[in-house]
Design an enzyme around this catalytic site. Structure first.
Site, PDB file in Angstrom:
ATOM      1  N   GLY A   1      -8.189  -1.766  -2.235  1.00  0.00           N
ATOM      2  CA  GLY A   1      -7.823  -1.625  -3.575  1.00  0.00           C
ATOM      3  C   GLY A   1      -7.658  -2.938  -4.259  1.00  0.00           C
ATOM      4  O   GLY A   1      -8.139  -3.969  -3.704  1.00  0.00           O
TER       5      GLY A   1
ATOM      6  N   ALA B   1      -1.439   0.962   0.714  1.00  0.00           N
ATOM      7  CA  ALA B   1      -2.191   1.925   0.417  1.00  0.00           C
ATOM      8  C   ALA B   1      -1.279   3.131  -0.163  1.00  0.00           C
ATOM      9  O   ALA B   1      -0.008   3.290   0.259  1.00  0.00           O
ATOM     10  CB  ALA B   1      -2.872   2.387   1.629  1.00  0.00           C
TER      11      ALA B   1
ATOM     12  N   SER C   1       7.268   0.282  -6.788  1.00  0.00           N
ATOM     13  CA  SER C   1       6.989   0.450  -8.205  1.00  0.00           C
ATOM     14  C   SER C   1       7.792   0.639  -9.453  1.00  0.00           C
ATOM     15  O   SER C   1       8.905   1.236  -9.159  1.00  0.00           O
ATOM     16  CB  SER C   1       5.940   1.639  -8.371  1.00  0.00           C
TER      17      SER C   1
ATOM     18  N   GLU D   1       7.188   2.393 -11.978  1.00  0.00           N
ATOM     19  CA  GLU D   1       7.286   3.670 -12.095  1.00  0.00           C
ATOM     20  C   GLU D   1       8.734   4.413 -11.403  1.00  0.00           C
ATOM     21  O   GLU D   1       8.820   5.602 -11.906  1.00  0.00           O
ATOM     22  CB  GLU D   1       6.429   4.263 -11.490  1.00  0.00           C
TER      23      GLU D   1
ATOM     24  N   TYR E   1       4.348  10.925  -8.255  1.00  0.00           N
ATOM     25  CA  TYR E   1       3.997   9.305  -7.713  1.00  0.00           C
ATOM     26  C   TYR E   1       5.117   8.894  -7.803  1.00  0.00           C
ATOM     27  O   TYR E   1       5.484   8.043  -6.556  1.00  0.00           O
ATOM     28  CB  TYR E   1       3.024   8.815  -8.678  1.00  0.00           C
TER      29      TYR E   1
END
Ligand code: NAP
Ligand code: G4F
Length: 351
Positions: free
Chosen positions: A17, A92, A136, A138, A159
């Site tokens: 990534g 990941a 995160s 988020e 997520y």
């Protein structure tokens, strides 16, 4: 005085990534042996790290790739036993917020439960290892900015919910088993290696292609969302710094600055001499059932305790990203194998 190269070994999940590729580069430059987990796919998925790869038969090759998957516990156990790393960077994940609404169960299984599989493998083997969890911003979701390490979580996507699970699992393994396990709570960080369906890369690609006459328009969703966009290579330095600290702790990495998606479009198109309003169109397929309106991080703890500070801010980031798209489209490689090609149509269904 030059520092002696390290003899440490790192294991990176998500090495193919954006962040994994920069982190591998950074650790190899420090002298680490770097082991990366990659998924078997029917097409090559290692383009972000191909420039780092050396034939393992060559003496001194220090990048080692292993097939595996976050959903395969026994493979995680066997790999970790074999490699016995000093540091594990768990990057990941199914990392696309919009896609997580389409695939909530898969996202929970990889992005959420994947973390407990890895930590449980470490615990079962009894590895003495330092563990980094890619948490995160988020997770803050609906909680208003500025957000810092003590800000309550209110995730707004499958997520985000999965990342909250990973965050608390990491803290629990630290508290329950004394593992050196930390959460890096990273705000959005971007680069020319960003996945093509994240908004900054999508806009940068479109601006470059429109400037070269290859396309006319780009379709976007919510232009009012506020994000704190930094430069990914600087954020992987912060991940490493967290694992070198004397004590395990959780840290926010962010720039502390705020721009809307519209600002990013304006900056990017202006860099190629275009007016964004003539080229950006709206498509509701890019809206999310619940949106995160504003993420603006307070990275002062990381500055104080780790000496980590961002150096690149959103306007420069926009220029870096669009310049990279232009050179890819205009460079020698583009002449040999134009990709995606002049007739390219953006068929991404979410992004
Ligand atoms: P990315 O570019 O989407 O990379 C995700 C990586 O995870 C890829 O290497 C992918 O492999 C791998 N992966 C996905 N599912 C897997 C599975 N089931 N088994 C094994 N590997 C799997 O993400 P990124 O931007 O580098 O972000 C790295 C991490 O930081 C992610 O956990 C992300 O959620 C988190 N994060 C990112 C940001 C950001 O702004 N970039 C901010 C905060 C947190 P393939 O290449 O095979 O798909
Ligand atoms: O670029 P985005 O998809 O990133 P988002 O949702 O902020 O998530 C990224 O950052 C998180 C850290 O906060 C990471 F954890 C996560 O893994 C990922 O790297 O969207 C940014 C904003 C959103 O508000 C979205 O609604 O842009 C808005 N947007 C508007 N039009 C769009 C689009 N996003 C995408 N991907 N595509 C659009 O066309």
């Amino acid at each position: 005085m030059n520092q002696a190269p390290t003899t440490k070994t790192a294991f990176i999940t998500g090495i193919t990534g954006q962040d994994g590729s920069y982190l591998a580069e950074f650790l190899l430059a420090k002298g680490y042996q770097v082991h990366g987990l990659i998924r078997r796919a029917s097409t090559f998925n290692t383009h972000r790290i191909d420039h780092l790869y050396r034939d393992p038969h060559e003496p001194g090759a220090r990048l080692h790739l292993h097939y595996g998957d976050l959903t395969d516990s026994s493979r995680l156990v066997s790999l970790l036993s074999e490699i016995a790393p000093d540091e594990v960077y768990h990057l990941a994940a199914q990392s696309h917020v919009r896609v997580s609404f389409d695939e909530p169960e898969f996202t929970a299984n990889t992005t959420g439960v994947g973390t407990v599989r890895l930590l449980e493998a470490i615990r079962m083997i009894g590895l003495d290892v330092r563990f980094y969890q890619a948490s995160s911003s988020e997770m803050f979701g609906a909680t208003p900015p500025p957000q810092h390490e003590e800000t309550p979580f209110h995730p707004r996507s499958p997520y985000g919910v999965s990342k909250v699970f990973g965050y608390w699992t990491t803290r629990n393994y630290r508290e329950a088993y004394g593992l050196f396990a930390v959460n890096g709570i990273l705000f959005n960080h971007e680069s020319p290696r960003r996945g093509e369906t994240f908004v900054t890369r999508k806009i940068a690609r479109a601006a470059a292609r429109i400037a070269l006459g290859l396309e006319q328009h780009v379709y976007l969703g919510n232009l009012d969302a506020v994000r704190d966009w930094g430069f990914a290579p600087e954020y992987v330095e912060g991940m490493w710094a967290m694992l070198q600290a004397d004590e395990p702790a959780d840290y926010v990495l962010a720039t502390g600055t705020a721009y809307t998606v519209e600002d990013f479009a304006r900056l990017t198109f202006a860099h190629v001499g275009l007016d964004w309003t003539r080229h950006v169109r709206f498509d509701d397929r890019y809206l999310r059932p619940t949106e995160v309106d504003a993420l603006i991080g307070d990275p002062s703890k990381a500055a104080r305790e780790l000496g980590w500070r961002p150096r690149t801010f959103t306007p420069e980031l926009a220029r870096i990203m669009v310049d990279a798209e232009l050179s890819q489209l205009q460079g020698p490689a583009a002449e040999v194998a134009p990709f995606p090609g002049p007739g390219f149509v953006d068929r991404s269904i979410a992004g």
